[in-house]
Design a protein around this motif. Structure first.
Motif, short mmCIF file in Angstrom:
data_model
loop_
_atom_site.label_atom_id
_atom_site.label_comp_id
_atom_site.label_asym_id
_atom_site.label_seq_id
_atom_site.Cartn_x
_atom_site.Cartn_y
_atom_site.Cartn_z
N UNK A 3 12.97 -14.80 -5.09
CA UNK A 3 11.84 -13.95 -5.46
C UNK A 3 11.95 -13.52 -6.93
N UNK A 4 13.17 -13.28 -7.41
CA UNK A 4 13.36 -12.90 -8.82
C UNK A 4 13.05 -14.06 -9.75
N UNK A 5 13.47 -15.27 -9.37
CA UNK A 5 13.17 -16.46 -10.18
C UNK A 5 11.66 -16.68 -10.25
N UNK A 6 10.99 -16.54 -9.12
CA UNK A 6 9.54 -16.70 -9.07
C UNK A 6 8.85 -15.71 -10.00
N UNK A 7 9.31 -14.46 -9.97
CA UNK A 7 8.73 -13.43 -10.83
C UNK A 7 9.02 -13.72 -12.31
N UNK A 8 10.26 -14.04 -12.64
CA UNK A 8 10.63 -14.31 -14.04
C UNK A 8 9.88 -15.51 -14.60
N UNK A 9 9.65 -16.52 -13.77
CA UNK A 9 8.89 -17.69 -14.21
C UNK A 9 7.50 -17.29 -14.69
N UNK A 10 6.84 -16.42 -13.94
CA UNK A 10 5.48 -16.03 -14.33
C UNK A 10 5.48 -15.01 -15.46
N UNK A 11 6.58 -14.28 -15.65
CA UNK A 11 6.69 -13.44 -16.84
C UNK A 11 6.74 -14.34 -18.08
N UNK A 12 7.56 -15.40 -18.02
CA UNK A 12 7.62 -16.35 -19.14
C UNK A 12 6.25 -16.98 -19.36
N UNK A 17 8.02 -0.01 -9.51
CA UNK A 17 8.69 -1.16 -10.10
C UNK A 17 9.81 -0.71 -11.03
N UNK A 18 10.65 0.18 -10.52
CA UNK A 18 11.67 0.76 -11.40
C UNK A 18 12.85 -0.17 -11.64
N UNK A 19 13.04 -1.19 -10.80
CA UNK A 19 14.16 -2.09 -10.98
C UNK A 19 13.67 -3.52 -11.18
N UNK A 20 12.91 -3.69 -12.26
CA UNK A 20 12.51 -5.01 -12.73
C UNK A 20 13.78 -5.84 -12.96
N UNK A 21 13.83 -7.11 -12.49
CA UNK A 21 15.07 -7.89 -12.64
C UNK A 21 15.47 -8.13 -14.09
N UNK A 22 14.48 -8.13 -15.01
CA UNK A 22 14.78 -8.39 -16.41
C UNK A 22 15.34 -7.14 -17.08
N UNK A 35 12.47 -14.58 -23.67
CA UNK A 35 13.86 -15.05 -23.75
C UNK A 35 14.76 -14.35 -22.73
N UNK A 36 14.54 -13.05 -22.54
CA UNK A 36 15.32 -12.34 -21.53
C UNK A 36 14.99 -12.82 -20.11
N UNK A 37 13.73 -13.15 -19.87
CA UNK A 37 13.34 -13.69 -18.57
C UNK A 37 14.00 -15.03 -18.31
N UNK A 38 14.04 -15.88 -19.34
CA UNK A 38 14.72 -17.17 -19.20
C UNK A 38 16.20 -16.97 -18.89
N UNK A 39 16.80 -16.00 -19.55
CA UNK A 39 18.23 -15.76 -19.33
C UNK A 39 18.48 -15.30 -17.90
#
Length: 493
Positions: A124-133, A242-247, A329-333
């Motif tokens: 779920x975190x990867x899915x979210x970070x992908x769309x942030x990028x 959304x206080x604990x965004x994975x990024x 860049x942080x999302x990619x990381x």
């Protein structure tokens, strides 16, 4: 050099500078911990700047100016409440001692609840970070389309994305952190310059502007339903959901201690305010200057660009570019850490020093693939904002409640966590289908509550292993509380 080519030259120079700074700041990681968090060797000031740069994406400038123009006081209030997310994390940061040895949110969930919840959290975190990028690449593509007329904006977008991939992949977290500082300074200075320029274009004093806005319905305090206590309460809940965004939470794992993490999020929550106010003023002054324009949201920035000198168009392009790249860049990381560390350990069970080289290579490959996939989605997909909201709601409903409970000292079984995650996901699906059409209230906070309640019900109603339940304060948190109490007593005396 013609006037029309000035923005292109400025963008090219900024990309080159970013690439050089990123590659010069890069360090060769020999362990995956060094790749993920650089062995926690960052100062509080540096972590605060990179947190601010990451939290304010390219979409922030584009959409907030538009919405202040169209929605007035309602959206201004919404912007002023935005720093609550960072402030709430600051309030619980002292409880993050058990997280300090972890590398990601999925790592924490896995250590507390087991392998299956860890995999679900990672996905779920990867899915979210992908769309942030994806949304950040779309923002810089839109900015380049508006600012650069000399060449195809797609080519410059691809060049910007490749620059991002180069330093984020090969430079690691240190290159990302240092380039975030460059990008933050750049876009902050430009935002304040643009606010000053828009103010000068109004040709009015502050008192004249205040008198003018007082006569406009969308800026009147008495006429705004959004200032009613119930609506303000719902707005606070929305930002707290959304206080604990994975990024952003990755900055906790990069901190050397809970005390440093608390300081970083506290400082960032206050420093966000003047930046958001400057963005707000850009939309406000544009409305004062052009109150009667019947423009759609997509045409506002186009109109602004046509009335700015080429050099300022280049500055705005650089500003949005810096804001977008510092978030992407942080999302990619984070994506690379989730795949290289959490997915690899969970699925293949490979750990130890011999796996470090494979994990780092997989993480770098993930960064490249994620950015290329995001670029393809930008060029060929529609309704990117809806996809981002869906991924955000999925992450919120599944991950945040188990993470908050873990931080507060709860240690549950995998079955307990899976019951909560399933309940949260089903709640948000049902809410979007049946509740929002009726009362038009977002359900993100309520699905988190449903997840947490389901976990508590499963824990107390079902048989649990002997070592599961609530734990007391760890020794670090006890020591910090003693120091805080001693300091308060000293100040009082």
């Amino acid at each position: 050099m013609t006037l029309s080519s000035i923005p292109l030259v400025m963008v090219g120079g900024f990309l080159l500078l970013t690439l050089v700074v990123g590659l010069c700041a890069s360090s060769q990681a020999t362990t995956f911990r060094a790749y993920a968090v650089d062995n926690k060797r960052y100062s509080t000031a540096l972590l605060t700047i990179t947190l601010l740069a990451t939290s304010i994406g390219g979409v922030s400038l584009l959409t907030n100016v538009i919405r202040v123009y169209h929605h007035g006081l309602h959206w201004m209030i919404h912007m002023l409440f935005a720093p609550i997310e960072l402030w709430v994390i600051n309030r619980v940061a002292l409880r993050t001692g058990p997280l300090m040895e972890d590398l990601s949110i999925a790592d924490t969930i896995g250590k507390v609840y087991g392998k299956c919840p860890r995999i679900i959290t990672a996905l779920s975190s990867i899915f979210y970070c992908l769309f942030i990028v994806t949304i950040q690449i779309d923002a810089l593509s839109l900015a380049l389309t508006m600012c650069i007329d000399a060449v195809d904006s797609r080519l410059v977008t691809i060049l910007a994305t490749l620059t991002l991939v180069a330093y984020a992949t090969f430079g690691g977290i240190r290159a990302i952190t240092i380039t975030d500082v460059l990008q933050f300074i750049t876009f902050t200075v430009i935002i304040f310059m643009l606010a000053k320029l828009m103010f000068s274009k109004t040709g009015k004093s502050i008192l004249e502007i205040a008198s003018f806005l007082h006569k406009q319905e969308k800026f009147q305090l008495s006429g705004s339903d959004h200032l009613q206590p119930w609506n303000l309460f719902l707005l606070v809940l929305h930002h707290c959901a959304f206080i604990f965004d994975p990024i952003l939470t990755q900055r906790i794992y990069m901190s050397s201690s809970p005390i440093q993490a608390k300081k970083v999020f506290l400082y960032a929550s206050f420093l966000q305010i003047p930046i958001f106010i400057a963005i707000m003023l850009i939309g406000l002054f544009f409305f004062v200057n052009h109150p009667g324009l019947a423009l759609s949201e997509t045409k506002i920035w186009t109109y602004i660009m046509t009335h700015l000198p080429p050099a300022f168009k280049g500055c705005i392009a650089i500003s949005i570019l810096g804001m977008a790249m510092s978030t992407a860049d942080s999302s990619l990381h984070v994506c690379s850490v989730l795949v290289g560390h959490d997915m690899m350990e969970s699925i293949r069970g490979i750990t130890g020093p011999t796996a470090c080289a494979h994990q780092i290579r997989l993480a770098k490959l993930t960064s490249i693939v994620t950015s290329l996939l995001a670029m393809i989605i930008v060029f060929y997909a529609h309704n990117l904002l809806e996809l981002l909201i869906s991924s955000m709601e999925l992450y919120e409903s599944i991950v945040i409640a188990p993470l908050i409970l873990a931080i507060l000292g709860f240690r549950g079984s995998a079955r307990t966590a899976l019951i909560g995650m399933a309940t949260g996901a089903l709640t948000i699906l049902a809410w979007n289908k049946w509740v929002i059409p009726s009362i038009n209230i977002e359900g993100d906070f309520f699905c988190i509550v449903a997840n947490g309640l389901a976990m508590m019900a499963a824990h107390y109603l079902l048989r649990q292993p002997a070592n599961k339940g609530w734990t007391g304060l760890d020794h670090r948190h006890k020591r910090m509380q003693q120091l805080i109490q001693a300091f308060k007593k000293y100040k009082k005396d």
